[in-house]
Design an enzyme around this catalytic site. Structure first.
Site, PDB file in Angstrom:
ATOM      1  CE  LYS A  41      -3.250  -2.260   3.132  1.00 49.61           C
ATOM      2  NZ  LYS A  41      -3.790  -2.205   4.503  1.00 49.61           N
TER       3      LYS A  41
ATOM      4  CD  GLU B  91       8.549  -0.175  -3.047  1.00 49.14           C
ATOM      5  OE1 GLU B  91       7.370   0.177  -2.864  1.00 49.14           O
ATOM      6  OE2 GLU B  91       8.997  -1.284  -2.702  1.00 49.14           O
ATOM      7  CG  ASP B  92       6.621   2.595   0.057  1.00 51.97           C
ATOM      8  OD1 ASP B  92       7.261   1.737  -0.573  1.00 51.97           O
ATOM      9  OD2 ASP B  92       6.032   2.337   1.122  1.00 51.97           O
TER      10      ASP B  92
ATOM     11  CG  ASP C 167      14.742  -0.964   4.506  1.00 53.34           C
ATOM     12  OD1 ASP C 167      15.488  -0.115   5.003  1.00 53.34           O
ATOM     13  OD2 ASP C 167      14.376  -1.982   5.119  1.00 53.34           O
TER      14      ASP C 167
ATOM     15  CG  PHE D  41      10.437   2.951  10.831  1.00 54.69           C
ATOM     16  CD1 PHE D  41      10.635   1.824  10.047  1.00 54.69           C
ATOM     17  CD2 PHE D  41       9.143   3.376  11.074  1.00 54.69           C
ATOM     18  CE1 PHE D  41       9.555   1.131   9.513  1.00 54.69           C
ATOM     19  CE2 PHE D  41       8.064   2.686  10.540  1.00 54.69           C
ATOM     20  CZ  PHE D  41       8.259   1.563   9.766  1.00 54.69           C
TER      21      PHE D  41
ATOM     22  CG  ASP E 106       2.504   0.798   7.278  1.00 53.73           C
ATOM     23  OD1 ASP E 106       3.449   0.639   6.470  1.00 53.73           O
ATOM     24  OD2 ASP E 106       2.055  -0.128   7.970  1.00 53.73           O
TER      25      ASP E 106
ATOM     26  NE  ARG F  16      -0.769   1.827   4.859  1.00 52.71           N
ATOM     27  CZ  ARG F  16       0.303   1.110   4.560  1.00 52.71           C
ATOM     28  NH1 ARG F  16       1.311   1.657   3.913  1.00 52.71           N
ATOM     29  NH2 ARG F  16       0.397  -0.156   4.915  1.00 52.71           N
TER      30      ARG F  16
HETATM   31  P1  IMP Z   1      12.782  -3.648   1.122  1.00 52.83           P
HETATM   32  O1  IMP Z   1      12.267  -4.898   0.446  1.00 52.83           O
HETATM   33  O2  IMP Z   1      13.550  -3.968   2.361  1.00 52.83           O
HETATM   34  O3  IMP Z   1      13.524  -2.720   0.198  1.00 52.83           O
HETATM   35  O4  IMP Z   1      11.520  -2.939   1.723  1.00 52.83           O
HETATM   36  C1  IMP Z   1      10.750  -2.118   1.073  1.00 52.83           C
HETATM   37  C2  IMP Z   1       9.416  -1.945   1.781  1.00 52.83           C
HETATM   38  O5  IMP Z   1       9.508  -1.954   3.215  1.00 52.83           O
HETATM   39  C3  IMP Z   1       8.943  -0.579   1.431  1.00 52.83           C
HETATM   40  O6  IMP Z   1       8.228  -0.619   0.239  1.00 52.83           O
HETATM   41  C4  IMP Z   1       8.111  -0.188   2.619  1.00 52.83           C
HETATM   42  O7  IMP Z   1       6.788  -0.628   2.422  1.00 52.83           O
HETATM   43  C5  IMP Z   1       8.759  -0.902   3.788  1.00 52.83           C
HETATM   44  N1  IMP Z   1       9.667   0.030   4.513  1.00 52.83           N
HETATM   45  C6  IMP Z   1      11.014   0.076   4.470  1.00 52.83           C
HETATM   46  N2  IMP Z   1      11.508   1.053   5.245  1.00 52.83           N
HETATM   47  C7  IMP Z   1      10.426   1.685   5.778  1.00 52.83           C
HETATM   48  C8  IMP Z   1      10.279   2.831   6.649  1.00 52.83           C
HETATM   49  O8  IMP Z   1      11.224   3.500   7.095  1.00 52.83           O
HETATM   50  N3  IMP Z   1       8.994   3.163   6.953  1.00 52.83           N
HETATM   51  C9  IMP Z   1       7.898   2.495   6.483  1.00 52.83           C
HETATM   52  N4  IMP Z   1       8.002   1.434   5.661  1.00 52.83           N
HETATM   53  C10 IMP Z   1       9.251   1.034   5.307  1.00 52.83           C
HETATM   54 MG    MG Z   2       6.420  -0.421  -0.512  1.00 53.55          MG
END
Ligand code: IMP
Ligand code: MG
Length: 175
Positions: A44, A99-100, A103, A152, A159, A165
């Site tokens: 989301k 993508e938001d 990470d 974070f 969220d 959100r």
């Molecule tokens: P990745 O697969 O570790 O790159 O994670 C990506 C997903 O984790 C993002 O699309 C977010 O939905 C969630 N995420 C990663 N860091 C944060 C944060 O600081 N706040 C909220 N959601 C996060």
């Molecule tokens: Mg995401």
């Protein structure tokens, strides 16, 4: 339902986000002139970013949705669950994954491998936020809104346990 009880401090204001989204969409519109885009929103977290981006992109832009989940609270589970909510045919299309935040990179790695196997005409990644210091796999976005330190963050779609959100800015959450 738990209340929003964590303190937060604003990291990126509503105005800064809006200016940056405009710049990104102008860049995308000029690079894709004469083409049609299939903008794939990762639910989301990217829903607000993708909505704002889509509305300021000046070329025809279809929307697709995938749901990706890797976080529980403020911790990455290291496992990525993906469900393809509503994605039209990819083959021969110019796709941009919205993508938001990147990470560890695991979500985008899994998504990009899946989409590349469907033979799009081209594939790019547009991420609002990037936390490069947390990367576990080699993934780079073609368009990035803001690079941030290892905080974070919540708001503008992001969220913590489904809260925050709807904040119009990006804030650093005190955990
Ligand atoms: P990745 O697969 O570790 O790159 O994670 C990506 C997903 O984790 C993002 O699309 C977010 O939905 C969630 N995420 C990663 N860091 C944060 C944060 O600081 N706040 C909220 N959601 C996060
Ligand atoms: Mg995401």
């Amino acid at each position: 339902m738990a209340a929003e009880k964590n303190k937060y401090t604003i990291l990126i204001s509503k105005e800064e986000i809006s200016r940056r989204v405009t710049v990104l969409s102008e860049q995308i519109s000029s690079e894709y002139a004469g083409k049609e885009i299939l903008l794939i929103c990762t639910l989301k977290g990217a829903v607000i970013f993708a909505s704002d981006l889509a509305r300021s992109i000046k070329v025809p832009c279809e929307l697709g949705f995938v749901k990706a989940k890797s976080y529980s609270g403020d911790q990455t589970t290291g496992r990525v669950d993906i469900s393809f909510e509503d994605v039209p045919d990819i083959k021969g299309r110019h796709i941009i994954i919205a993508e938001d935040i990147i990470d560890t990179g695991l979500t985008l790695k899994k998504l990009s491998e899946y989409f590349l196997a469907k033979e799009p005409a081209s594939m790019k990644i547009c991420a609002l936020l990037d936390k490069p210091s947390r990367r576990k796999v080699d993934i780079k976005a073609d368009y990035v809104g803001f690079k941030i330190e290892d905080h974070f963050v919540v708001g503008y779609g992001l969220d913590h346990n489904e809260k925050y959100r709807n904040l119009p800015f990006i804030a650093k959450l005190e955990l």
